[in-house]
Design a protein around this motif. Structure first.
Motif, short mmCIF file in Angstrom:
data_model
loop_
_atom_site.label_atom_id
_atom_site.label_comp_id
_atom_site.label_asym_id
_atom_site.label_seq_id
_atom_site.Cartn_x
_atom_site.Cartn_y
_atom_site.Cartn_z
N GLU A 1 0.84 -1.21 0.00
CA GLU A 1 0.00 0.00 0.00
C GLU A 1 0.87 1.26 0.00
N GLU A 2 1.93 1.25 0.83
CA GLU A 2 2.84 2.41 0.87
C GLU A 2 3.55 2.58 -0.46
N PHE A 3 3.92 1.47 -1.07
CA PHE A 3 4.61 1.52 -2.37
C PHE A 3 3.69 2.15 -3.42
N ARG A 4 2.43 1.71 -3.44
CA ARG A 4 1.49 2.23 -4.45
C ARG A 4 1.21 3.72 -4.25
N LYS A 5 1.30 4.17 -3.01
CA LYS A 5 1.07 5.59 -2.73
C LYS A 5 2.30 6.43 -3.07
N GLY A 6 3.40 5.75 -3.38
CA GLY A 6 4.63 6.48 -3.70
C GLY A 6 5.49 6.74 -2.49
N ASN A 7 5.13 6.17 -1.36
CA ASN A 7 5.94 6.32 -0.15
C ASN A 7 6.98 5.20 -0.12
N TYR A 8 8.02 5.35 -0.95
CA TYR A 8 8.99 4.29 -1.11
C TYR A 8 9.84 4.08 0.14
N TRP A 9 10.11 5.17 0.87
CA TRP A 9 10.86 5.04 2.12
C TRP A 9 10.08 4.16 3.11
N GLY A 10 8.78 4.47 3.23
CA GLY A 10 7.94 3.70 4.15
C GLY A 10 7.84 2.24 3.74
N ALA A 11 7.69 2.01 2.43
CA ALA A 11 7.59 0.63 1.93
C ALA A 11 8.88 -0.13 2.19
N ALA A 12 10.02 0.54 1.93
CA ALA A 12 11.32 -0.09 2.15
C ALA A 12 11.51 -0.48 3.61
N GLU A 13 11.04 0.39 4.49
CA GLU A 13 11.15 0.12 5.94
C GLU A 13 10.39 -1.15 6.31
N VAL A 14 9.17 -1.28 5.76
CA VAL A 14 8.35 -2.46 6.07
C VAL A 14 9.00 -3.73 5.54
N PHE A 15 9.44 -3.70 4.28
CA PHE A 15 10.01 -4.92 3.68
C PHE A 15 11.37 -5.25 4.29
N ARG A 16 12.14 -4.23 4.69
CA ARG A 16 13.40 -4.49 5.38
C ARG A 16 13.15 -5.20 6.70
N TRP A 17 12.12 -4.77 7.40
CA TRP A 17 11.75 -5.39 8.68
C TRP A 17 11.39 -6.87 8.48
N ILE A 18 10.65 -7.16 7.40
CA ILE A 18 10.26 -8.54 7.12
C ILE A 18 11.47 -9.40 6.81
N THR A 19 12.42 -8.86 6.02
CA THR A 19 13.61 -9.66 5.67
C THR A 19 14.47 -9.94 6.88
#
Length: 390
Positions: free
Chosen positions: A282-300
């Motif tokens: 959802e963050e990625f689609r909104k263009g909030n790439y920093w926020g999306a990266a934070e979420v996916f980094r946490w998952i990895t």
């Protein structure tokens, strides 16, 4: 000892020198000096354990390219990192995911053999044997059978006066490069790895991959070639492909394969990150790439084997200024976990394209299309390169 410690290879054949040192169970270093090079062969209790050379084209990276184990682009990237960090090139290639530790080990053995084989035909060179302990900080003890080296070294000399005088044509060179790369990994590959399939692959996909690979590496492709090594490699690869297909085409054996991979997959699914994934997307689609990266980094961090998370992390980072290097690292993690996914290579190609590295990008797009000839992102990337004059 009954051989001169110094002399010329005109007077003492290199194979005889090796054999005598082997029979005497000697330990020390043979130094070979020509007008423009120095080569060293390290002997421990009669066995060859290492070799080095001052020639640029006999360094590890160049040898790995020659063996088809890495590409020129991968080599260039490793050199860039080597200059910045001072790390050993082999370690860098493993960290980047271009080689496994086992492949690096095979590459080191390949380099040692090639350096030694190059000494056999030398006559206009001097040798010196320095008996004594070896420099442990410089030598990697691989222990290679000396009789095998002598046998193959002599064959190389014989070949250089017969078949090897006829150079391979371009088609044969490309085929040999692919065959060498595949053949080097053959021993460590499972039937599924050989046929480039996963537990989700259908019987139809297994059959398609078998026919594609069997056609690509069929021994008849080298029917008119004078290169015996190429013919032998193709025969070995074709036999392995056929054996893998026979195994996975059998319903009972395929079921056993599915059972083997089901357990680790079930263990991975014990952690449910579906809500976090949804938020990241959802963050990625909104263009909030920093926020999306934070979420996916946490998952990895919590689930480092999540291919999907590494892929999404790479996509997010590639849209953040100055983070292309991190995006590359993330997608390389996905490739390590899922090496036959065309989408990963296409994503890496687009990262290189954004960085202005068009040759590297093209290489990745080609890899993607080798796996899936209809991959849209790879086709799109190649069109972009073409439109920009490459």
């Amino acid at each position: 000892m009954d051989i001169p410690q110094k002399g010329s290879l005109k007077d003492l054949d290199f194979s005889n020198l090796l054999l005598k040192l082997h029979n005497q169970r000697s330990t020390g270093t043979i130094i070979i000096k020509g007008s423009s090079f120095t080569k060293s062969v390290y002997i421990k209790k009669g066995d060859v354990i290492f070799a080095s050379s001052s020639l640029d084209d006999e360094r590890l990276g160049e040898m790995l390219i020659k063996a088809g184990m890495i590409t020129k682009d991968e080599y260039d990237l490793s050199v860039e990192i080597l200059k910045k960090t001072g790390k050993k090139q082999g370690a860098i290639l493993v960290e980047l995911g271009f080689l496994t530790p086992k492949q690096l080990f095979e590459g080191l053995k390949f380099r040692i053999r090639e350096i030694i084989y190059s000494i056999f035909p030398l006559r206009d060179a001097d040798y010196e044997f320095l008996e004594g302990e070896l420099p442990e900080d410089e030598v990697i003890g691989l222990r290679i059978d000396i009789k095998e080296l002598i046998s193959k070294g002599k064959k190389r000399i014989e070949g250089s006066h017969s078949e090897q005088e006829e150079p391979l044509n371009e088609e044969e060179r490309q085929l040999k490069k692919k065959a060498e790369e595949f053949h080097l990994r053959l021993k460590e590959m499972s039937a599924a790895d050989i046929l480039q399939i996963t537990e989700e692959s259908s019987p139809e996909e297994i059959k398609r991959n078998y026919y594609r690979l069997a056609k690509e590496f069929h021994p008849d492709r080298a029917f008119n070639s004078k290169d015996r090594e190429l013919k032998e490699m193709l025969t070995n690869i074709f036999d392995a492909i056929t054996k893998a297909y026979d195994e996975l085409n059998d319903e009972n054996k395929r079921a056993e394969f599915l059972r083997r991979v089901a357990k680790p997959r079930q263990e991975e699914q014990q952690h449910d990150f579906s809500e976090q994934f949804r938020r990241g997307v959802e963050e990625f689609r909104k263009g909030n790439y920093w926020g999306a990266a934070e979420v996916f980094r946490w998952i990895t961090r919590l689930d480092p084997r999540s291919i999907k998370a590494w892929s999404f992390l790479s996509h997010s980072l590639s849209n953040i200024p100055g983070r292309l290097k991190d995006a590359e690292a993330a997608i390389l993690e996905a490739i390590k976990l899922d090496p036959f996914n065309a989408d990963h290579y296409a994503s890496l190609g687009h990262i290189y394209l954004k960085a202005g590295l068009r040759k590297r990008a093209k290489r990745q797009f080609d890899k993607a299309l080798n796996i899936d000839s209809s991959n849209k992102e790879a086709i799109k990337g190649l069109e972009q390169i073409k439109n920009n004059g490459e």
